[in-house]
Design a protein around this motif. Sequence first.
Motif, mmCIF file in Angstrom:
data_model
loop_
_atom_site.group_PDB
_atom_site.id
_atom_site.type_symbol
_atom_site.label_atom_id
_atom_site.label_comp_id
_atom_site.label_asym_id
_atom_site.label_seq_id
_atom_site.Cartn_x
_atom_site.Cartn_y
_atom_site.Cartn_z
ATOM 1 N N GLY A 271 48.946 4.962 -7.990
ATOM 2 C CA GLY A 271 50.309 5.365 -7.675
ATOM 3 C C GLY A 271 51.241 5.301 -8.862
ATOM 4 N N ARG B 172 48.083 9.871 -2.896
ATOM 5 C CA ARG B 172 47.364 9.487 -4.106
ATOM 6 C C ARG B 172 45.931 9.982 -3.991
ATOM 7 N NH1 ARG B 172 48.764 3.066 -4.430
ATOM 8 N NH2 ARG B 172 50.917 3.167 -3.691
ATOM 9 N N TYR C 188 45.679 3.818 2.632
ATOM 10 C CA TYR C 188 46.564 4.942 2.298
ATOM 11 C C TYR C 188 47.658 5.107 3.346
ATOM 12 C CZ TYR C 188 44.780 8.041 5.941
ATOM 13 O OH TYR C 188 44.476 8.602 7.148
ATOM 14 N N LEU D 234 49.977 11.525 -6.810
ATOM 15 C CA LEU D 234 49.819 10.464 -7.810
ATOM 16 C C LEU D 234 48.355 10.064 -7.973
ATOM 17 C CD1 LEU D 234 52.825 8.154 -6.808
ATOM 18 C CD2 LEU D 234 52.808 10.155 -8.332
ATOM 19 N N THR E 129 51.500 5.651 2.174
ATOM 20 C CA THR E 129 51.966 7.036 2.202
ATOM 21 C C THR E 129 52.947 7.333 3.338
ATOM 22 O OG1 THR E 129 49.678 7.518 1.526
ATOM 23 C CG2 THR E 129 51.087 9.408 1.941
#
Length: 275
Positions: A166, A118, A93, A162, A97
């Motif tokens: 994603g 997400r 992540y 999301l 991100t």
Amino acid sequence: MKITHRIAFSPSAKPEPAALLAARGHAIAGPIAVVVLSADEYADLEPKLTRWRVGHLAQTHFTPAEHRDAHWSVLAARWDHGYPEPDDGDFGYLAATYDLSAYCSTCGVGARQNAPFRMTREPKWGKRGVLQLHWVVDEVFVTPDVHAACFEPHGVACRPVLDRRGRAELSSVVQLVAEERRPIRLDGIATETCGACGREKVPPDLSGFFPGFTEEPSAPIARTASWIGSVASAGQPVIVSAPIVKALLDSKVRGAVLTPMGARREGGRASPEDV
Ligand SMILES: [Zn+2]
């Protein structure tokens, strides 16, 4: 404001604290004994508990007046809902991100969000309205209803969350947007300097009022410029202004944890409030 100290230990492995606390009237039961001590009683017992290696967690309970009188409050959530995705045990992540060009993996300082978070699935909110994710110490997520009722009227934007891949936006959760960063008073606080990147970090276990801003933010929501955390975790907590705190309290939003910042007007003393 009232500070309590929560201690937990195994009575069979540590018979001395078990006997001492039982003699003082505390219930000691089960494989792990959990006892909550007042600040005075903890101060009294601290030398012995330290010698017996019984750890503690200080918790600060603020009065309703202290919450309502604070100009700024740290906003967090009581509920950690799952992990940020993608999560294949490799912290995937982070790259999905954040811009990691200034990130230090030793202390966790420096990541800048540049894409939506997400989540595995829509959160099972129940009656709660605020959540955080494991590992992500400084981002706050709310339901679209809570955003519309408590944040949007004060000019706070939100960004979508999301699904795991994603691809699609989740419909029942949004992230609060807080871009402005302001310094806080750090006198008297022992900061840690990272051996790898040399940047400073503030320990996360501060009790009492949170250190106040040295420069007031211009937006109704902001962050600390300081990084706060322990070991490899670091974040710049979200700070909200008094009208937002009032909206959260008036709307009885469940799951928010508010910590008032230092400078404040004198407030009355009432019973502690679990917000
Ligand atoms: Zn570092």
